[in-house]
Design a protein around this motif. Sequence first.
Motif, PDB file in Angstrom:
ATOM      1  N   ALA A   7     -25.790   4.043   8.573  1.00  0.00           N
ATOM      2  CA  ALA A   7     -26.221   4.265   7.183  1.00  0.00           C
ATOM      3  C   ALA A   7     -26.717   5.684   7.003  1.00  0.00           C
ATOM      4  CB  ALA A   7     -27.329   3.270   6.829  1.00  0.00           C
ATOM      5  N   ALA A   8     -27.420   6.198   8.001  1.00  0.00           N
ATOM      6  CA  ALA A   8     -27.903   7.589   7.908  1.00  0.00           C
ATOM      7  C   ALA A   8     -26.731   8.564   7.866  1.00  0.00           C
ATOM      8  CB  ALA A   8     -28.815   7.903   9.114  1.00  0.00           C
ATOM      9  N   ALA A  10     -23.720   7.912   6.756  1.00  0.00           N
ATOM     10  CA  ALA A  10     -23.047   7.816   5.448  1.00  0.00           C
ATOM     11  C   ALA A  10     -23.820   8.551   4.364  1.00  0.00           C
ATOM     12  CB  ALA A  10     -22.884   6.338   5.077  1.00  0.00           C
ATOM     13  N   TRP A  11     -25.156   8.438   4.412  1.00  0.00           N
ATOM     14  CA  TRP A  11     -25.993   9.122   3.441  1.00  0.00           C
ATOM     15  C   TRP A  11     -25.859  10.630   3.567  1.00  0.00           C
ATOM     16  CZ3 TRP A  11     -30.385  12.175   4.553  1.00  0.00           C
ATOM     17  CH2 TRP A  11     -31.149  12.558   3.415  1.00  0.00           C
ATOM     18  N   ALA A  12     -25.784  11.119   4.837  1.00  0.00           N
ATOM     19  CA  ALA A  12     -25.624  12.569   5.046  1.00  0.00           C
ATOM     20  C   ALA A  12     -24.283  13.044   4.503  1.00  0.00           C
ATOM     21  CB  ALA A  12     -25.745  12.871   6.544  1.00  0.00           C
ATOM     22  N   ARG A  14     -22.614  11.669   2.020  1.00  0.00           N
ATOM     23  CA  ARG A  14     -22.662  11.695   0.541  1.00  0.00           C
ATOM     24  C   ARG A  14     -23.455  12.897   0.054  1.00  0.00           C
ATOM     25  NH1 ARG A  14     -23.227   6.073   0.881  1.00  0.00           N
ATOM     26  NH2 ARG A  14     -25.483   6.291   0.841  1.00  0.00           N
ATOM     27  N   ARG A  15     -24.521  13.224   0.796  1.00  0.00           N
ATOM     28  CA  ARG A  15     -25.335  14.362   0.370  1.00  0.00           C
ATOM     29  C   ARG A  15     -24.592  15.670   0.587  1.00  0.00           C
ATOM     30  NH1 ARG A  15     -29.873  17.659   2.701  1.00  0.00           N
ATOM     31  NH2 ARG A  15     -28.467  17.559   4.467  1.00  0.00           N
ATOM     32  N   THR A  33     -14.974   7.115   8.647  1.00  0.00           N
ATOM     33  CA  THR A  33     -16.136   7.633   7.939  1.00  0.00           C
ATOM     34  C   THR A  33     -16.108   9.146   8.084  1.00  0.00           C
ATOM     35  OG1 THR A  33     -17.477   7.438   9.890  1.00  0.00           O
ATOM     36  CG2 THR A  33     -17.481   5.582   8.392  1.00  0.00           C
TER      37      THR A  33
END
Lengths: 194, 176
Positions: A7-8, A10-12, A14-15, A33
Amino acid sequence: MSRVLRAAAAWAVRRAGGAGTTGTTRVTGITITGITGIAPRLPGTLVPVRHSGDHGKRMFIIKATSFYDSRFLKLLRFYIFLTGIPVAVLLTYINVFIGEAELAEIPEGYVPEHWEYYKHPITRWIARYILDPPEKNYEKDMALIDVEARKTELRIMELEARRLMRHRGDGPWYHYETPDKNLVDNSMKSTPDN
Amino acid sequence: MPEDHDWEAYKVPPTRTPVSERTTSVPNPVNYFQTAFNYVFDAPVTFVREWIERLQNKNKFYYYHQKFRRVPDLSECLEGDYLCYYEAEAQWRRDRMVDQQIVEIVQERMAACRQREGPNQFQNCAKEMELLAQVTKAYQDRYGELGYHGNARTCLMKQKHRMMEERKAAQEKEQS
């Protein structure tokens, strides 16, 4: 843990930027991913990596060693069961297939053996083959008491005899050897002027 | 397996639960719980136990209660006869164990009666109370303050002192 890390990641992603991302494509269980495609990427973006669909990215989980603990527990279980299981099997066999004795009145004219006064078969076996019968124990104690009683009696009699002989002086004890009176040389006192 | 008490030795009086009359048509749920318990626990356990007992009945063996012969008491022993002392001492210890068990059994009966009667224990357990009082008084008279190192000799001396005091009290009562 790996889900958190995923999850971390994926968040990175997206950011960092959505340039060139087409989302996750599920093609025969392979997810991609990270950024796909050949479009120019911003610096510091992730590299496209293929992961399997079931568990995701393989993670190297860092934790304290459990080698010594699990070795100890394995050895503990081994040594306990080494004798524990045969003993448990033996006890189960004895209690289920042989069983305990039943209480009964003593039949007329029958003298039970000394092990027949116990209930459990193991107690009976120990009383029969290992321990001495209680009658033998009783007789051994009585024999010891008898010997000690006789010794006490003799000692008392000896002390009494010694006391009497010392007091009366007419017995074979308490004699002190004195030289014969015929050996005494009286020449020193035979004349009055010596 | 621990065996049950001998039910013939002490007949428990029959229970006096009143018969309840049905006032509703709703069935008693306790019956369902009872049948469930019966099928889940009672029947399998009884089956296994009976199977084991059938196996064990093929070769049965018995155990007996040992009967000891009575030997001359400490008061009948000559002085200095240590063998007689030893046998009398052993007999006294056996008798003391038997008396302790008797007291325990009477105490258990009292406790059972108390539990059974509940709030009316003081009226309905009068016989058991009386029996317990008598038995404990007798035990206290005989083995009472001998202590841990009490043996047949100290017990005999206690009896002697008791008899002397009784005689003294009887003489004083005669004089006065």
